[in-house]
Design an enzyme around this catalytic site. Structure first.
Site, PDB file in Angstrom:
ATOM      1  N   ASP A 264     -10.859  19.562 -37.225  1.00  0.00           N
ATOM      2  CA  ASP A 264      -9.780  19.452 -36.240  1.00  0.00           C
ATOM      3  C   ASP A 264      -9.787  18.049 -35.638  1.00  0.00           C
ATOM      4  O   ASP A 264     -10.856  17.496 -35.321  1.00  0.00           O
ATOM      5  CB  ASP A 264      -9.973  20.514 -35.158  1.00  0.00           C
ATOM      6  CG  ASP A 264      -8.809  20.552 -34.185  1.00  0.00           C
ATOM      7  OD1 ASP A 264      -7.710  20.069 -34.560  1.00  0.00           O
ATOM      8  OD2 ASP A 264      -8.986  21.036 -33.055  1.00  0.00           O
ATOM      9  N   GLU A 267     -11.796  17.036 -32.614  1.00  0.00           N
ATOM     10  CA  GLU A 267     -13.223  16.763 -32.755  1.00  0.00           C
ATOM     11  C   GLU A 267     -13.512  15.295 -33.058  1.00  0.00           C
ATOM     12  O   GLU A 267     -14.673  14.889 -33.097  1.00  0.00           O
ATOM     13  CB  GLU A 267     -13.812  17.627 -33.872  1.00  0.00           C
ATOM     14  CG  GLU A 267     -13.788  19.117 -33.570  1.00  0.00           C
ATOM     15  CD  GLU A 267     -14.639  19.468 -32.358  1.00  0.00           C
ATOM     16  OE1 GLU A 267     -15.801  19.033 -32.325  1.00  0.00           O
ATOM     17  OE2 GLU A 267     -14.131  20.161 -31.457  1.00  0.00           O
ATOM     18  N   ASP A 299     -12.531  24.833 -35.005  1.00  0.00           N
ATOM     19  CA  ASP A 299     -12.796  23.395 -35.090  1.00  0.00           C
ATOM     20  C   ASP A 299     -13.077  22.926 -36.516  1.00  0.00           C
ATOM     21  O   ASP A 299     -12.814  21.765 -36.850  1.00  0.00           O
ATOM     22  CB  ASP A 299     -13.991  23.033 -34.195  1.00  0.00           C
ATOM     23  CG  ASP A 299     -13.712  23.294 -32.729  1.00  0.00           C
ATOM     24  OD1 ASP A 299     -12.570  23.048 -32.292  1.00  0.00           O
ATOM     25  OD2 ASP A 299     -14.625  23.751 -32.014  1.00  0.00           O
TER      26      ASP A 299
END
Length: 549
Positions: A264, A267, A299
């Site tokens: 993601d 991140e 994530d």
């Protein structure tokens, strides 16, 4: 003559006849009379004639002509007198016949809409028709599966617009709906053919089959092999990839795809830039094949991306299909975990991970060491939340010390999944279809896996998308203290909407029966009862008139 202009060839569009021929005739006579007498009013009449020729509708009387430019009271009065005289001399019947003749010019036969061959509309109609002809078919298709199947019949991409344009082949679906050829229902959207669309699709299919038959006859009759560039022999190799995609449909065979880690973009940007860039550098140092993109839930996750090669003569390579593996990771630092528990994001994230369609959710928890003692919540509360996530909610929890260990865990998982799926044929399924089988495929050693496409997964995980009544009802129930996602799901299995719950309360004979209506509902893996206390709370929330005390 050399100096003369070249002759312009082309078809000229015939001008439609004037719908008011009587007024045009009288104005022409008045203009000619004024011209013979040398009066300047001839120019006024000429302007009125030009305005009348441009007006596309029939006029019932001279007063209606006042809306036109260059028609004043004087011209309208003259035309009205001539019209009344004409009616007295010729009678009403001839005038009615004349009005019918005036409307004949507007009666034109509408051309039937037929989409161009290999266009987006053509591909959608044929795909829906062929799907409806399959015995036992559901009679409709979802957007993602319709795009995947129709792409094989279209020259334009259903996801990437052409260079310099914002439209894709999918844009033609709105035209099909407007022309009453395709109908769109439900949410998520389901697309099916109308009776008119079915008739048109049958004709397109018969024409398609006829074209294929002619091509086969030409190949059988031809005795000479053409080996020029662009011939069939030369193009066999370049078309092999397209042929294999058509043959396999929504299946990715072993060796035709690679495993990619999706990260993601949150991140890698914002917050502590140094710490987030350290994760990217560690993944690069470990040789992990990863891609940074927007993930609407989680994530990290892994996709099986189809290997595609550029096609000679095309600007872009074909769009690679991507299927999401059943593993998704939510990464939490201790400080982030503390904040999410306080503002309520923690429960919501677990709920969304459970219903995202992937079967193996993982919580990756990064310890902060001594920093955990300076958080807003006690460390024991955070540790209890982590244990509940694993024991009660059924998530796999992996504890690491820092970013470097997180990158190491992602590296090991990527290599493990690459080895796990290397000899497996992957099938594309739709997350909307209930009764999905294959949850125990890995335990049974079945080499075929049924996975969701990435586009459908990410679209279905949008946080603020339009929600059904069932989803809103679930969010309402989870706002009650002590009512977790498992308990809300158990209530929804019996009462999917507030209306069904209120109807059940109305059928109860006493207050005590209403308060205990939900107490015997079983939830979770241990199949425990919901309990009388929680049942009473739900009853008071939905059946108490006025404000709760």
């Amino acid at each position: 003559m050399p100096g003369s202009e070249p002759v312009r060839l082309g078809r000229k569009r015939a001008l439609p006849p004037c719908p008011n021929p009587l007024f045009l005739k009288w104005l022409t006579e008045l203009r000619d009379e004024a011209r013979e007498k040398g009066l300047k009013i001839q120019y006024v009449y000429q302007k009125a004639i030009s305005s009348l020729n441009k007006y596309p509708l029939p006029l019932q009387n001279a007063k209606e002509a006042k809306i036109l430019q260059n028609f004043g009271d004087g011209i309208c009065k003259i035309l009205d007198e001539k019209l009344q005289r004409h009616l007295r001399e010729n009678g009403k019947k001839q005038m009615d016949d004349f009005r019918l003749l005036k409307l004949d010019y507007r009666r034109k036969k509408k051309r039937e809409y037929v989409p161009q061959k290999r266009s987006g509309g053509y591909a959608v109609l044929l795909t829906l028709y062929r799907q409806s002809q399959i015995p036992g078919s559901k009679g409709y298709m979802f957007k993602m599966e319709l795009q995947t199947e129709a792409q094989l019949l279209s020259e334009k991409s259903f996801s990437v617009p052409d260079l310099g344009s914002k439209y894709t082949a999918w844009s033609s679906v709105s035209t099909l709906i407007q022309k009453n050829l395709v109908i769109k229902t439900h949410n998520p959207a389901r697309y099916s053919l109308t009776e008119q669309g079915l008739a048109l699709a049958e004709r397109l299919e018969s024409a398609e089959q006829g074209t294929k038959g002619e091509e086969v006859e030409e190949e059988e009759e031809g005795d000479i092999v053409d080996i020029r560039p662009g011939s069939d022999v030369d193009g066999t190799e370049s078309d092999s990839q397209t042929t294999s995609r058509k043959t396999n449909g929504g299946c990715l065979l072993p060796g035709t795809y690679e495993i990619i880690l999706c990260v993601d973009f949150i991140e890698t940007t914002g917050g502590s830039q140094h710490r987030k860039q350290e994760l990217v550098k560690e993944l690069q140092r470990n040789g992990v094949n990863f891609d940074v993109r927007k993930l609407n839930v989680g994530d990290f996750l892994w996709v099986a991306r189809e290997k595609v090669a550029p096609v000679p003569g095309q600007l872009r390579a074909p769009v690679a299909r991507e299927l999401v593996l059943d593993y998704i990771i939510e990464r939490k630092r201790m400080d982030d975990l503390c904040g999410s528990i306080i503002d309520g994001r923690f429960r919501e994230q677990k709920f969304r991970l459970k219903r995202c369609g992937l079967r193996r959710p993982v919580y990756l928890v990064e310890e902060c060491g001594t920093a955990a003692s300076h958080l807003s919540l006690p460390e024991t509360t955070l540790q209890q939340a982590i244990v509940n996530t694993q024991v009660v909610d059924g998530f796999f929890v992996k504890r690491v010390q820092d970013v470097r260990e997180s990158a190491a865990y992602l590296t090991v998982m990527t290599r493990y999944l690459t080895k796990l799926y290397q000899n497996r044929a992957l099938l594309c399924r739709s997350r909307e279809l209930e009764g999905d089988e294959g949850s125990g495929e890995e335990e049974r050693g079945n080499p075929s896996c049924s996975l969701i496409s990435f586009a459908e997964f990410n679209h279905g995980a949008v946080k603020n998308k339009c929600q059904t009544v069932r989803e809103v009802f679930a969010r309402q129930l989870m706002q009650i203290s002590g009512l977790s996602g498992d308990k809300a799901a158990a209530i929804l299995e019996q009462y999917s909407t507030p209306h069904s719950l209120l109807s059940a309360y109305e059928q109860c004979r006493s207050e005590a029966e209403k308060e205990k209506l939900l107490s015997s509902i079983r939830y979770g893996k241990l199949k425990r009862n919901l309990g009388p206390a929680l049942s009473r709370t739900v009853y008071q929330l939905y059946c108490t008139p006025g404000a709760l005390t």
